[in-house]
Design an enzyme around this catalytic site. Sequence first.
Site, PDB file in Angstrom:
ATOM      1  N   ASP A 322       0.152   0.341   3.660  1.00 43.18           N
ATOM      2  CA  ASP A 322       1.485   0.726   4.097  1.00 43.18           C
ATOM      3  C   ASP A 322       1.492   0.910   5.617  1.00 43.18           C
ATOM      4  O   ASP A 322       0.565   1.497   6.187  1.00 43.18           O
ATOM      5  CB  ASP A 322       1.858   2.040   3.396  1.00 43.18           C
ATOM      6  N   GLU A 358       1.312  -4.497   5.240  1.00 43.03           N
ATOM      7  CA  GLU A 358       2.729  -4.395   5.589  1.00 43.03           C
ATOM      8  C   GLU A 358       2.746  -4.379   7.114  1.00 43.03           C
ATOM      9  O   GLU A 358       2.399  -3.354   7.730  1.00 43.03           O
ATOM     10  CB  GLU A 358       3.354  -3.117   5.026  1.00 43.03           C
TER      11      GLU A 358
END
Length: 667
Positions: A322, A358
């Site tokens: 993330d 990401e």
Amino acid sequence: MSQLGAIITPEGIRFAAWSSSARRLWVSIFDEQGSRELERLELQPEGNGVHALFVPSLAAGTRYGFRADGDYAPERGLWFDPDKLLTDPYAVEIDRPYAHDWRLAQRRGEGADTAPLMPKAIAAALKPAKAAPPLFQPGGLIYEVPVRAFTLLHPDIPEELRGTVAALAHPAIIEHLKGLGVSAVELMPVTASIDERHLPPLGLRNAWGYNPVTFMALDPRLAPGGIMELRATVAALREAGIGVILDLVFNHTGESDRLGPTLSLRGFDSQAYYRHMSDNGLANDTGTGNTVACDHPVVREMVLDTLRHFILNAGVDGFRFDLAPVLGRIDGTFDADAPLLKAMRTDALLADRVLVAEPWDIGVDGYQLGNFPPPFLEWNDKYRDDVRRFWRGDAGMAGALATRLAGSSDIFDRAGRPTSRTVNFIAAHDGMTLADIVRYERKHNDANAEQNRDGHNENLSWNNGVEGQATDPAVALARLNDQQALLATLFASRGTIMLTAGDEFGRTQQGNNNAYAQDNAITWLDWAGRDEALERYVGALSALRRTFPALSDTHFLTGKATDPPGISDVAWLTETGAPLGQSDWSELSRHRLVMLLGDSSGVGGRLAVMINGDRRQCVFALPSRDGFQWHQAIETQPIDLARPLPGRSVNFMIERRAGKASAGKGS
């Protein structure tokens, strides 16, 4: 540096923690219920910031926490307070979930001991799982799963298992995943997290888990059986041919900003574990109030140890990171060759694992799509946006769509590398669901109690004439057709593809594009109300993708001839069957094209992907070859090339040698 955490030996337990600034550290030993502190033992400095103590006669199952003392000067990034019980950053199990309480954020001297408010770490002796290489290969189908929401309403799952990691190993779930042709499930965070402080007063709770406290301990609500529950589920999925990717959050923790609670890293050494600005304020490249200092050697080793832990003790295929640029920031600046990113690629245990980035955060130069080093795969939001724009009907999008279908070479063709690292997706946990993209033109986040201010305002979505729920059959049919077109586009795209759980059967969040705090029917998958016909269509698309390897190949489509001689990897055609010329590509009103994929094996024929983004039906013509005939590629999608193809549709035809029948359901 010596091993940190609770290290169990036959004679007892060695407790070790690190801090560069603490003057004193203790380990607190608790009773079996974790409610009464039995002993508070001071650790001894061993050099290089390590404080440790061997405690004889203790064994696996011991409940404990740490405490640290030193200067308390938040304005200088120092938060030492021995009244704050701290979770071991190396804890692999805790005895209960975290619960936000304002007393966890009280300043030193203002509050009581926080031990009654905190989970206790549980010392655990783990034997490594059987080593095995990853099952997932680039070009496969990743299925993004919110563990709790996925099975909480599933009628075939025993109630005691619903909403847990163990439920993913149930035969009903495995059957569903195999029917979709899933290559790997990507589990949204299953490590222990805490609610943001504004949620409890609103009667809300974090439903996604992107707010961890430490990085190894699993959330008891999701994995009451701890790491062994995860290991058993990974093993069951592997037996079915499905890998497991963990979505991990190393960019921030739930300790939030200067008003947040002291739970672990802040209490040990905030200056080292978090990035600070020149005024000693916390850096905020994440939008959550703090940013983990992944360029610090101790933090870097903690991250690597976490990854090794989940490989050794759970057997996972790999990881999704993330807000991944944080992992590559050195003194706040992203560097693709940062020590942590390099170590992930070269570590003996991690080198063959699946790594998915990401590639953006909100810091300076935070948008890094295409800049991560191989073998990192990257979420491709340009794919998402261009595909949505094309199907929304935006002008001049035919060329952009072709680039995305072909593997996004404009992003990933660096230094002459012939393969794409794209992860193509149209919808993810963050944003509108795939069904809501064609139902809502605007976000509807009122349930988040932020006056609809949160979430992105531009979703590149459309509503087919009615915002939200509609009873008109024509509107319902248009929305179904649009969902099918979006899904078909995804499965026809080169590179890895990702589908979020429930999008295969029309899940809706009622227009909410930021449902992180909706642990309720807004996010829980409605298995009873799913569109089973749409689900079967997705299964057929997946079967076609597996049958025709040119769809999942990760090499960029170039239009150049390959073996056998004379067969190009792709030809781009108009609806008349003529090659698309420069004037065709630049035609703003063009919403139709054909992607004609060659079969480099020389055994079968070509695959035609006929895309009609116009609302009007149209006859498509395909080039013929001696000895070959065109057949429908999906059994449930009958096609007669003499008749017009519907508007707003993607249709597949496969070329076979004359006299050879169509291969059936997905081929």
